[in-house]
Design an enzyme around this catalytic site. Structure first.
Site, PDB file in Angstrom:
ATOM      1  N   SER A   1       0.798  -1.230   0.000  1.00 11.15           N
ATOM      2  CA  SER A   1       0.000   0.000   0.000  1.00 11.15           C
ATOM      3  C   SER A   1       0.828   1.277   0.000  1.00 11.15           C
ATOM      4  O   SER A   1       0.319   2.343  -0.327  1.00 11.15           O
ATOM      5  CB  SER A   1      -0.954   0.009   1.196  1.00 11.15           C
ATOM      6  OG  SER A   1      -0.243   0.167   2.409  1.00 11.15           O
TER       7      SER A   1
ATOM      8  N   LYS B   1       0.646   4.738   6.801  1.00 10.79           N
ATOM      9  CA  LYS B   1       0.122   5.516   5.681  1.00 10.79           C
ATOM     10  C   LYS B   1       0.749   6.910   5.673  1.00 10.79           C
ATOM     11  O   LYS B   1       1.463   7.307   6.596  1.00 10.79           O
ATOM     12  CB  LYS B   1      -1.411   5.666   5.790  1.00 10.79           C
ATOM     13  CG  LYS B   1      -2.194   4.371   5.906  1.00 10.79           C
ATOM     14  CD  LYS B   1      -2.185   3.532   4.646  1.00 10.79           C
ATOM     15  CE  LYS B   1      -3.003   2.250   4.825  1.00 10.79           C
ATOM     16  NZ  LYS B   1      -2.833   1.334   3.669  1.00 10.79           N
TER      17      LYS B   1
END
Length: 255
Positions: free
Chosen positions: A66, A139
């Site tokens: 990701s 993230k």
């Protein structure tokens, strides 16, 4: 004289035997002292490692794609425990945080047997092994409390507080977002997105879950500042302040 010789020899033998008998005790005492010193060094190193992990830095393992190409699956990164805390979170930081609520599927920890599980738990606790990623995510921080984050403008870019940003860190070939959105980040919350935008279950896709896709600041355990393994992936991750240089501060919250 001949009668005295056996007596003198016997005494000499006894004295020699006594001296010979003390030598192993000295050696044993030295060996125990060495073991004690080694033990002190090992315990001190473990305590220091635990303190560093608890107060300064902590290693983490990257389990997914990701955050490509910034971070790839299998990377080991170091995260600073000083942010948030002594240092403030900034736009563009790579944040490690505890799952705010059902972002991750149930994680079955690998069973290494009683001894292996205990060893891994101990080494992770003292910071000699990277933290298991069972309930942690990593993230990019795009929206701070009070920010309005929108996608997309006419050029397909994300905007923060009305200023479009050119995100140089996203995976080459990725779009800033294939799905439009507009959010205002609540107080005490963050809006996060993966660098591999078309392969990241980030804030955009968790809006129907607890927290509405936002991450509580209190869930952040640190900011990743370096990739340390494998060696051919060594890299320093500075905050891309140039990307957000034109972003104005969020308006003050209404009272």
């Amino acid at each position: 004289m001949s009668a005295a010789e056996p007596w003198e020899n016997s005494g000499a033998h006894r004295r020699g035997g006594a001296a010979h008998g003390r030598e192993p005790r000295k050696q044993q005492s030295g060996f125990l002292a060495m073991l004690r010193e080694i033990g002190i060094i090992v315990v001190s190193a473990l305590i220091l490692s635990w303190l560093i992990k608890t107060l300064l830095v902590q290693p983490f393992y990257i389990p997914s794609a990701s955050m490509e190409d910034t971070l790839t699956e299998g990377d080991r990164v170091m995260a600073s425990r000083l942010t948030p805390g002594p240092f403030d979170l900034e736009h563009g930081d790579i944040v490690v945080f505890v799952d705010p609520g059902d972002w991750l599927p149930p994680y079955p920890a690998p069973d290494r047997g009683p001894v292996g599980n205990a060893a891994v738990s101990f080494l992770t606790t003292v910071g000699l092994l990277p933290q298991d990623t069972g309930d942690h995510l990593i993230k990019r921080l795009v929206g701070l409390p009070g920010d309005t984050v929108v996608c997309c403008d006419a050029e397909g870019r994300v905007s923060v507080n009305g200023a479009a940003i050119d995100e140089t860190y996203i995976k080459p070939g990725s779009e800033p977002s294939q799905d439009p959105f507009e959010v205002t980040v609540p107080d005490g919350m963050l809006w996060v997105m993966g660098d591999n935008r078309q392969n990241s279950q980030d804030s955009r896709y968790n809006r129907g879950k607890p927290g509405g896709g936002f991450v509580p600041v209190d869930n952040v355990v640190g900011t990743a500042f370096a990739t340390v393994w494998p060696l051919d992936r060594l890299d320093w991750h500075s905050t891309p302040s140039h990307v957000f240089a034109g972003v104005p501060d969020a308006p003050p919250a209404e009272q």
